[in-house]
Scaffold this motif. Structure first.
Motif, mmCIF file in Angstrom:
data_model
loop_
_atom_site.group_PDB
_atom_site.id
_atom_site.type_symbol
_atom_site.label_atom_id
_atom_site.label_comp_id
_atom_site.label_asym_id
_atom_site.label_seq_id
_atom_site.Cartn_x
_atom_site.Cartn_y
_atom_site.Cartn_z
ATOM 1 N N GLU A 101 0.851 -1.183 0.000
ATOM 2 C CA GLU A 101 0.000 0.000 0.000
ATOM 3 C C GLU A 101 0.893 1.241 0.000
ATOM 4 O O GLU A 101 1.893 1.284 0.719
ATOM 5 N N GLN A 102 0.560 2.214 -0.798
ATOM 6 C CA GLN A 102 1.320 3.453 -0.986
ATOM 7 C C GLN A 102 2.702 3.203 -1.595
ATOM 8 O O GLN A 102 3.620 4.011 -1.424
ATOM 9 N N GLY A 103 2.864 2.103 -2.307
ATOM 10 C CA GLY A 103 4.148 1.759 -2.906
ATOM 11 C C GLY A 103 4.677 2.843 -3.829
ATOM 12 O O GLY A 103 5.869 3.167 -3.797
ATOM 13 N N GLY A 158 15.756 15.204 3.221
ATOM 14 C CA GLY A 158 15.687 13.900 3.880
ATOM 15 C C GLY A 158 14.340 13.232 3.705
ATOM 16 O O GLY A 158 13.321 13.870 3.460
ATOM 17 N N LEU A 159 14.342 11.954 3.802
ATOM 18 C CA LEU A 159 13.143 11.159 3.615
ATOM 19 C C LEU A 159 12.193 11.342 4.785
ATOM 20 O O LEU A 159 12.540 11.042 5.925
ATOM 21 N N ASP A 160 11.005 11.866 4.510
ATOM 22 C CA ASP A 160 9.978 12.031 5.529
ATOM 23 C C ASP A 160 8.991 10.881 5.397
ATOM 24 O O ASP A 160 8.194 10.834 4.469
ATOM 25 N N THR A 161 9.092 9.942 6.306
ATOM 26 C CA THR A 161 8.235 8.757 6.229
ATOM 27 C C THR A 161 6.986 8.891 7.095
ATOM 28 O O THR A 161 6.258 7.929 7.260
ATOM 29 N N GLY A 162 6.733 10.092 7.616
ATOM 30 C CA GLY A 162 5.595 10.295 8.497
ATOM 31 C C GLY A 162 4.277 9.822 7.911
ATOM 32 O O GLY A 162 3.504 9.133 8.565
ATOM 33 N N GLY A 163 4.013 10.163 6.656
ATOM 34 C CA GLY A 163 2.753 9.770 6.034
ATOM 35 C C GLY A 163 2.864 8.515 5.201
ATOM 36 O O GLY A 163 1.895 8.079 4.607
ATOM 37 N N SER A 166 4.370 1.765 6.075
ATOM 38 C CA SER A 166 4.052 0.427 5.599
ATOM 39 C C SER A 166 4.689 -0.583 6.546
ATOM 40 O O SER A 166 5.914 -0.725 6.574
ATOM 41 N N GLU A 167 3.843 -1.249 7.300
ATOM 42 C CA GLU A 167 4.358 -2.273 8.212
ATOM 43 C C GLU A 167 5.097 -3.356 7.452
ATOM 44 O O GLU A 167 6.130 -3.851 7.902
ATOM 45 N N PHE A 173 12.586 -4.325 5.780
ATOM 46 C CA PHE A 173 13.861 -3.655 6.047
ATOM 47 C C PHE A 173 14.534 -4.236 7.287
ATOM 48 O O PHE A 173 15.759 -4.303 7.364
ATOM 49 N N ASP A 174 13.753 -4.674 8.264
ATOM 50 C CA ASP A 174 14.313 -5.264 9.474
ATOM 51 C C ASP A 174 14.837 -6.683 9.244
ATOM 52 O O ASP A 174 15.757 -7.128 9.937
ATOM 53 N N GLU A 175 14.245 -7.392 8.273
ATOM 54 C CA GLU A 175 14.542 -8.803 8.113
ATOM 55 C C GLU A 175 15.553 -9.147 7.033
ATOM 56 O O GLU A 175 16.291 -10.120 7.175
#
Length: 180
Positions: A101-103, A158-163, A166-167, A173-175
């Motif tokens: 979603e929001q890709g 810088g990248l604003d990921t506020g809005g 995406s879980e 990114f964590d895995e």
């Protein structure tokens, strides 16, 4: 039509159908994990380059050099950062759009942030390259101003990921090993 011709026609139909299916699969958006791995592969060398160039710039600013030497070194350093940012931007753009979603927005935000950083480095490079090296005090004041503007523009890009939350991407990114 003889049996051999029918068999050849059926075989050709199967081959064409397989090609169509394969080509349709090539246009699919990458999964969150694939996209995250591609982005991390693009950003890892960029971060290393930027860290190295930042350290070199700090050393250059403290070093006792002539304005002409400082100008040459700083222009080279900022050109390297500009190129590294463009390479990372291009590779992130090539990663496509994650199938989340929001890709589209997330991918565009990453690409835009890197373009903004590239442009900030390019502006600093041009500004310093245009400084007059005949007056030490004026030159170093100009460098200081250029670096302050660079920092402000870099921070603003810088990248604003506020809005753009995406879980699925956060987990990816964590895995994925490429992001560790």
């Amino acid at each position: 039509m003889c049996t051999r011709q029918w068999a050849a026609a059926r075989k050709l139909t199967v081959v064409l159908a397989t090609l169509v299916l394969l080509m349709a699969g090539c246009g699919a958006d990458p999964s969150a994990r694939v996209w995250a791995a591609s982005v991390c592969k693009a950003l890892t060398p960029w971060r290393t380059t930027i860290a190295t160039l930042t350290s070199s710039t700090e050393q250059q600013m403290r070093a006792q050099t002539t304005p002409a030497q400082a100008q040459e070194n700083l222009v080279r350093l900022f050109a390297g950062a500009e190129q590294a940012s463009e390479t990372a931007r291009s590779r992130v753009a090539d990663a496509g759009v994650p199938d989340v979603e929001q890709g589209e927005e997330i991918s565009a935000a990453f690409v835009a942030a890197l373009a903004g950083m590239r442009d900030a480095y390019g502006k600093a490079r041009r500004t310093i390259d245009e400084l007059d090296t005949g007056d030490d005090e004026a030159f170093y004041a100009g460098v200081d101003t250029a670096v302050q503007v660079l920092n402000a523009e870099y921070d603003a890009s810088g990248l604003d990921t506020g809005g753009l939350n995406s879980e699925e991407l956060q987990e990816a990114f964590d895995e994925v090993p490429e992001c560790r």
